[in-house]
Scaffold this motif. Structure first.
Motif, PDB file in Angstrom:
ATOM      1  N   GLY A  93       0.412  -9.981  13.376  1.00 60.39           N
ATOM      2  CA  GLY A  93       0.456  -9.321  12.077  1.00 60.39           C
ATOM      3  C   GLY A  93       1.324  -8.090  12.028  1.00 60.39           C
ATOM      4  O   GLY A  93       0.932  -7.072  11.453  1.00 60.39           O
ATOM      5  N   PHE A  94       2.523  -8.146  12.612  1.00 57.94           N
ATOM      6  CA  PHE A  94       3.398  -6.979  12.579  1.00 57.94           C
ATOM      7  C   PHE A  94       3.747  -6.586  11.149  1.00 57.94           C
ATOM      8  O   PHE A  94       3.861  -5.406  10.830  1.00 57.94           O
ATOM      9  CB  PHE A  94       4.693  -7.230  13.366  1.00 57.94           C
ATOM     10  CG  PHE A  94       5.609  -6.034  13.414  1.00 57.94           C
ATOM     11  CD1 PHE A  94       5.425  -5.054  14.373  1.00 57.94           C
ATOM     12  CD2 PHE A  94       6.637  -5.884  12.493  1.00 57.94           C
ATOM     13  CE1 PHE A  94       6.252  -3.939  14.416  1.00 57.94           C
ATOM     14  CE2 PHE A  94       7.466  -4.778  12.526  1.00 57.94           C
ATOM     15  CZ  PHE A  94       7.276  -3.799  13.495  1.00 57.94           C
ATOM     16  N   ASP A  95       3.908  -7.576  10.272  1.00 62.48           N
ATOM     17  CA  ASP A  95       4.270  -7.280   8.885  1.00 62.48           C
ATOM     18  C   ASP A  95       3.145  -6.551   8.160  1.00 62.48           C
ATOM     19  O   ASP A  95       3.359  -5.962   7.101  1.00 62.48           O
ATOM     20  CB  ASP A  95       4.620  -8.576   8.142  1.00 62.48           C
ATOM     21  CG  ASP A  95       3.491  -9.595   8.187  1.00 62.48           C
ATOM     22  OD1 ASP A  95       2.763  -9.635   9.211  1.00 62.48           O
ATOM     23  OD2 ASP A  95       3.331 -10.348   7.219  1.00 62.48           O
ATOM     24  N   ARG A  96       1.929  -6.579   8.732  1.00 62.17           N
ATOM     25  CA  ARG A  96       0.801  -5.850   8.138  1.00 62.17           C
ATOM     26  C   ARG A  96       0.310  -4.751   9.078  1.00 62.17           C
ATOM     27  O   ARG A  96      -0.859  -4.365   9.053  1.00 62.17           O
ATOM     28  CB  ARG A  96      -0.334  -6.836   7.846  1.00 62.17           C
ATOM     29  CG  ARG A  96      -0.076  -7.734   6.635  1.00 62.17           C
ATOM     30  CD  ARG A  96      -0.867  -9.021   6.702  1.00 62.17           C
ATOM     31  NE  ARG A  96      -0.328  -9.904   7.743  1.00 62.17           N
ATOM     32  CZ  ARG A  96      -0.887 -11.033   8.122  1.00 62.17           C
ATOM     33  NH1 ARG A  96      -2.015 -11.426   7.559  1.00 62.17           N
ATOM     34  NH2 ARG A  96      -0.345 -11.777   9.065  1.00 62.17           N
ATOM     35  N   PHE A 117       2.468   2.225  -3.746  1.00 58.84           N
ATOM     36  CA  PHE A 117       3.239   2.882  -2.698  1.00 58.84           C
ATOM     37  C   PHE A 117       3.303   2.025  -1.435  1.00 58.84           C
ATOM     38  O   PHE A 117       4.274   2.074  -0.681  1.00 58.84           O
ATOM     39  CB  PHE A 117       2.631   4.250  -2.369  1.00 58.84           C
ATOM     40  CG  PHE A 117       3.052   5.337  -3.303  1.00 58.84           C
ATOM     41  CD1 PHE A 117       4.365   5.783  -3.331  1.00 58.84           C
ATOM     42  CD2 PHE A 117       2.138   5.906  -4.178  1.00 58.84           C
ATOM     43  CE1 PHE A 117       4.761   6.785  -4.201  1.00 58.84           C
ATOM     44  CE2 PHE A 117       2.519   6.911  -5.050  1.00 58.84           C
ATOM     45  CZ  PHE A 117       3.833   7.353  -5.070  1.00 58.84           C
ATOM     46  N   THR A 118       2.257   1.239  -1.198  1.00 63.07           N
ATOM     47  CA  THR A 118       2.219   0.408   0.009  1.00 63.07           C
ATOM     48  C   THR A 118       3.185  -0.768  -0.096  1.00 63.07           C
ATOM     49  O   THR A 118       3.900  -1.086   0.858  1.00 63.07           O
ATOM     50  CB  THR A 118       0.789  -0.122   0.228  1.00 63.07           C
ATOM     51  OG1 THR A 118      -0.102   0.987   0.371  1.00 63.07           O
ATOM     52  CG2 THR A 118       0.726  -0.983   1.478  1.00 63.07           C
ATOM     53  N   TRP A 119       3.226  -1.417  -1.237  1.00 67.47           N
ATOM     54  CA  TRP A 119       4.056  -2.614  -1.398  1.00 67.47           C
ATOM     55  C   TRP A 119       5.507  -2.302  -1.748  1.00 67.47           C
ATOM     56  O   TRP A 119       6.401  -3.087  -1.451  1.00 67.47           O
ATOM     57  CB  TRP A 119       3.449  -3.508  -2.487  1.00 67.47           C
ATOM     58  CG  TRP A 119       2.190  -4.173  -2.047  1.00 67.47           C
ATOM     59  CD1 TRP A 119       1.820  -4.483  -0.775  1.00 67.47           C
ATOM     60  CD2 TRP A 119       1.114  -4.619  -2.889  1.00 67.47           C
ATOM     61  NE1 TRP A 119       0.588  -5.083  -0.752  1.00 67.47           N
ATOM     62  CE2 TRP A 119       0.125  -5.180  -2.040  1.00 67.47           C
ATOM     63  CE3 TRP A 119       0.880  -4.590  -4.254  1.00 67.47           C
ATOM     64  CZ2 TRP A 119      -1.061  -5.709  -2.528  1.00 67.47           C
ATOM     65  CZ3 TRP A 119      -0.304  -5.122  -4.731  1.00 67.47           C
ATOM     66  CH2 TRP A 119      -1.260  -5.678  -3.887  1.00 67.47           C
ATOM     67  N   ILE A 156      -4.860  11.268   0.185  1.00 68.16           N
ATOM     68  CA  ILE A 156      -3.853  10.586  -0.625  1.00 68.16           C
ATOM     69  C   ILE A 156      -2.476  10.785  -0.001  1.00 68.16           C
ATOM     70  O   ILE A 156      -1.675   9.851   0.118  1.00 68.16           O
ATOM     71  CB  ILE A 156      -3.868  11.110  -2.075  1.00 68.16           C
ATOM     72  CG1 ILE A 156      -5.071  10.548  -2.820  1.00 68.16           C
ATOM     73  CG2 ILE A 156      -2.581  10.738  -2.806  1.00 68.16           C
ATOM     74  CD1 ILE A 156      -5.158  10.967  -4.267  1.00 68.16           C
ATOM     75  N   GLY A 157      -2.185  12.013   0.413  1.00 70.87           N
ATOM     76  CA  GLY A 157      -0.915  12.280   1.065  1.00 70.87           C
ATOM     77  C   GLY A 157      -0.726  11.437   2.312  1.00 70.87           C
ATOM     78  O   GLY A 157       0.357  10.890   2.556  1.00 70.87           O
ATOM     79  N   SER A 158      -1.775  11.321   3.112  1.00 73.51           N
ATOM     80  CA  SER A 158      -1.703  10.529   4.336  1.00 73.51           C
ATOM     81  C   SER A 158      -1.441   9.054   4.034  1.00 73.51           C
ATOM     82  O   SER A 158      -0.608   8.416   4.677  1.00 73.51           O
ATOM     83  CB  SER A 158      -3.012  10.660   5.125  1.00 73.51           C
ATOM     84  OG  SER A 158      -3.247  12.000   5.473  1.00 73.51           O
ATOM     85  N   THR A 159      -2.165   8.511   3.057  1.00 72.52           N
ATOM     86  CA  THR A 159      -2.023   7.097   2.730  1.00 72.52           C
ATOM     87  C   THR A 159      -0.643   6.784   2.170  1.00 72.52           C
ATOM     88  O   THR A 159      -0.003   5.797   2.555  1.00 72.52           O
ATOM     89  CB  THR A 159      -3.102   6.682   1.711  1.00 72.52           C
ATOM     90  OG1 THR A 159      -4.385   7.057   2.215  1.00 72.52           O
ATOM     91  CG2 THR A 159      -3.078   5.192   1.483  1.00 72.52           C
ATOM     92  N   VAL A 160      -0.170   7.641   1.263  1.00 74.65           N
ATOM     93  CA  VAL A 160       1.164   7.442   0.695  1.00 74.65           C
ATOM     94  C   VAL A 160       2.217   7.539   1.788  1.00 74.65           C
ATOM     95  O   VAL A 160       3.160   6.735   1.845  1.00 74.65           O
ATOM     96  CB  VAL A 160       1.438   8.473  -0.419  1.00 74.65           C
ATOM     97  CG1 VAL A 160       2.894   8.414  -0.865  1.00 74.65           C
ATOM     98  CG2 VAL A 160       0.510   8.231  -1.607  1.00 74.65           C
ATOM     99  N   ALA A 161       2.070   8.527   2.682  1.00 71.41           N
ATOM    100  CA  ALA A 161       3.048   8.704   3.759  1.00 71.41           C
ATOM    101  C   ALA A 161       3.061   7.508   4.695  1.00 71.41           C
ATOM    102  O   ALA A 161       4.131   7.019   5.081  1.00 71.41           O
ATOM    103  CB  ALA A 161       2.726   9.977   4.546  1.00 71.41           C
ATOM    104  N   LEU A 162       1.880   7.040   5.071  1.00 67.98           N
ATOM    105  CA  LEU A 162       1.800   5.909   5.988  1.00 67.98           C
ATOM    106  C   LEU A 162       2.447   4.673   5.388  1.00 67.98           C
ATOM    107  O   LEU A 162       3.220   3.972   6.057  1.00 67.98           O
ATOM    108  CB  LEU A 162       0.337   5.624   6.327  1.00 67.98           C
ATOM    109  CG  LEU A 162       0.079   4.516   7.346  1.00 67.98           C
ATOM    110  CD1 LEU A 162       0.720   4.846   8.672  1.00 67.98           C
ATOM    111  CD2 LEU A 162      -1.418   4.284   7.515  1.00 67.98           C
ATOM    112  N   GLY A 209       5.928   3.263   6.769  1.00 67.01           N
ATOM    113  CA  GLY A 209       5.937   1.901   7.285  1.00 67.01           C
ATOM    114  C   GLY A 209       7.020   1.073   6.633  1.00 67.01           C
ATOM    115  O   GLY A 209       7.736   0.302   7.296  1.00 67.01           O
ATOM    116  N   SER A 210       7.171   1.237   5.314  1.00 63.81           N
ATOM    117  CA  SER A 210       8.233   0.542   4.600  1.00 63.81           C
ATOM    118  C   SER A 210       9.597   1.033   5.050  1.00 63.81           C
ATOM    119  O   SER A 210      10.533   0.238   5.235  1.00 63.81           O
ATOM    120  CB  SER A 210       8.066   0.766   3.089  1.00 63.81           C
ATOM    121  OG  SER A 210       9.140   0.207   2.371  1.00 63.81           O
TER     122      SER A 210
END
Length: 579
Positions: free
Chosen positions: A75-78, A248-250, A439-445, A449-450
């Protein structure tokens, strides 16, 4: 006219206490937090430290084992989704738990949070697919949301702002211990047993924490005039936060930034969040209990602290998460040793946090500590930016030590600053600070990652020698568009055996392919470090606008007790005696 006990104010900046402490009130302004007996304080702090250990140990163990997990589950893409799902659910629930802890007591929220967290841990360890693991980590996050922020609020209940600086060293020691043990334990578990135990190990620690919470910890119940739960606000918050974080994740990875889906997610999130804040304003004007009171943002210290912690946490969380990937994928370090490589940074963080906490308590000021910490962190981020394919373990260790020293200075500074100016809203303000930080952490991650994935493929192809592009089948080259092979020694061994059949030239081709993959991965992570550096610089600029308000409270409890005795004697004087 003499003031009643509930109206008495601090004398000369020293917290005034009572022998008979009135119930905590979230509505009582301009008073220091009440004191509890030594037994209540110690037992409460024991429960707090165990909860902190549980939450922080889980994060450090899992992050080190992730390369092996994604290799086994393909699952590298995830890769980032396992942590993103965890952060998504925990982020949404933080302000809700914070408000509930003010209404119904910290203890009950701890019990709910730990129980859900342990259930999610057990399911995560039993996951058979990457999607299952992501779902169960999301369940873990629902429980984790009640752990750290409520623990920090409890420290605010027990101690004055100036005292909290000294306790910063104690709480940070737990983070330091878990950060040192977690990666090493996670790596050892992964290599010697199975990665599933990185989740199962939470169970015994969690059961001990539950026992302490149930039988030893007092309720710390804040009585408020109204206890109506803000259900509508909670729904609007979820409807706004989840689509925003998913967008932000996708965006930039699975979907283009300007795709209909991404624009739709952001539009829906914007409408829901605007509705949330409008509704919260209405509740506040009616004198009810909003989850996040928008009037908090009128305080400049709160607003600046929110901004700085969001920005710096984006830089910190994003870069640290990719360090094990760099160590294992580029430098070829084993899972165990990559965990040990993180230890110098955590030790440095622990030391600087203890020192900064003592300095804050001694001088009663915090702004200069925040600025010094950011300056050191920027220097460390620059050293991370300079890392490349040929960097040695020493280069990585030095960079991480500098980053750790800087991060330690600001780890709890902003929480102390906010709690200092909002003594009557500790639970709400602390959870709001944690919410926006998450929220900052999640958006940054998600963004990093993208950024890493999008930069890897072109960098890998550019690093391939021209003769290899002509010689090797396109299918073989495209198979390496995913750098997962760097995280699987078995896959590398099988690939080397295949190329060895063609003699020495085959081994040379294999080495060139692996080197190109490393160059591509390095470039992807390199871009992450650049973004982290830029974010830290922005955070430094914002911190310059942070106001300095001397911390309330005394340095020692002995001084406070002396004032207590004096206050008690004064308040015992009847009006008749004054005539």
């Amino acid at each position: 006219m003499m003031k009643s006990p509930t109206q008495a104010k601090p004398m000369d900046g020293i917290a005034v206490e009572r022998n008979a402490t009135p119930p905590l009130s979230a509505e009582t302004p301009n008073v220091d937090q009440p004191r509890y007996t030594q037994r209540e304080t110690l037992l409460t702090m024991l429960g707090v430290l165990l909860v902190m250990l549980l939450a922080s140990l889980d994060q450090t163990i899992v992050s080190t084992a992730m390369p092996h997990i994604i290799s086994e589950l393909q699952g590298f893409d995830r890769y980032t989704w396992v942590t993103t799902a965890y952060m998504l659910t925990s982020t949404v629930m933080v302000p809700i738990y914070g408000k509930l802890s003010d209404l119904f007591g910290r203890k009950s929220i701890f019990l709910i949070g730990v129980s859900v967290f342990l259930f999610g841990s057990a399911l995560s360890g039993a996951a058979q697919t990457m999607n299952q693991l992501i779902a169960f980590r999301a369940l873990q996050g629902l429980g984790a949301a009640a752990l750290l922020p409520i623990a920090i609020a409890v420290v605010g209940d027990l101690f004055t702002p100036r005292e909290r600086g000294k306790w910063q060293g104690v709480t940070t020691a737990v983070f330091g211990l878990s950060s040192i043990l977690g990666p090493a334990v996670g790596g050892w578990i992964t290599e010697n047993t199975t990665w599933r135990w990185v989740f199962y190990v939470n169970l015994p620690i969690g059961l001990i924490a539950l026992g302490v919470l149930i039988f030893l910890m007092p309720t710390l119940h804040r009585k408020v005039a109204k206890t109506k739960i803000d259900y509508i606000g909670a729904v609007l918050l979820v409807l706004g936060t989840v689509p925003m974080l998913l967008g932000f994740t996708w965006a930039g990875g699975d979907l283009p930034w300007l795709s209909v889906q991404i624009i739709g997610l952001f539009s829906f999130a914007l409408v829901a969040l605007v509705g949330f804040f409008i509704y919260e304003i209405r509740l506040a004007h009616r004198g009810e209990q909003p989850i996040i009171d928008p009037r908090l943002f009128k305080n400049s210290i709160f607003s600046i602290s929110i901004l700085v912690t969001m920005i710096t946490n984006m830089g910190m969380f994003g870069s640290i998460f990719f360090l094990p990937l760099f160590a294992q994928g580029v430098m070829g370090v084993s899972a165990t040793n990559s965990g040990l490589l993180l230890s110098p940074m955590m030790i440095a963080l622990m030391i600087s946090s203890v020192i900064s906490g003592q300095l804050i308590s001694r001088f009663g000021k915090y702004k200069w500590v925040a600025i010094v910490g950011l300056l050191i962190t920027i220097a460390g981020m620059y050293l991370l930016y300079r890392l490349n394919v040929h960097s040695a373990n020493l280069d990585l260790s030095v960079a991480m030590i500098v980053v750790g020293l800087g991060l330690g200075f600001g780890m709890s500074t902003y929480t102390i600053a906010v709690q200092n100016v909002m003594p009557d809203k500790i639970g709400e303000s602390t959870s709001a600070l944690t919410f926006f930080r998450s929220i900052g952490s999640t958006v940054a991650l998600a963004a990093m990652g993208s950024l890493m994935s999008s930069a890897y493929v072109p960098a890998f192809h550019n690093a391939l020698p021209a003769n290899l592009k002509l010689m090797l089948p396109a299918k073989l080259i495209s198979a390496l568009d995913n750098p997962n092979i760097l995280l699987s020694p078995d896959a590398q061994k099988q690939m080397l055996q295949q190329f060895s059949k063609y003699g020495p030239q085959g081994k040379v081709i294999y080495s060139q392919l692996i080197e190109a993959v490393k160059v591509g991965l390095t470039q992807g992570i390199h871009n992450v470090f650049i973004l982290s550096l830029v974010l830290m610089v922005i955070g430094l600029v914002a911190a310059l606008f942070l106001k300095e308000v001397p911390l309330r409270g005394s340095m020692t409890r002995k001084k406070t007790q002396t004032v207590d005795d004096l206050t008690t004697e004064v308040e015992s004087v009847s009006p008749a005696m004054l005539h």
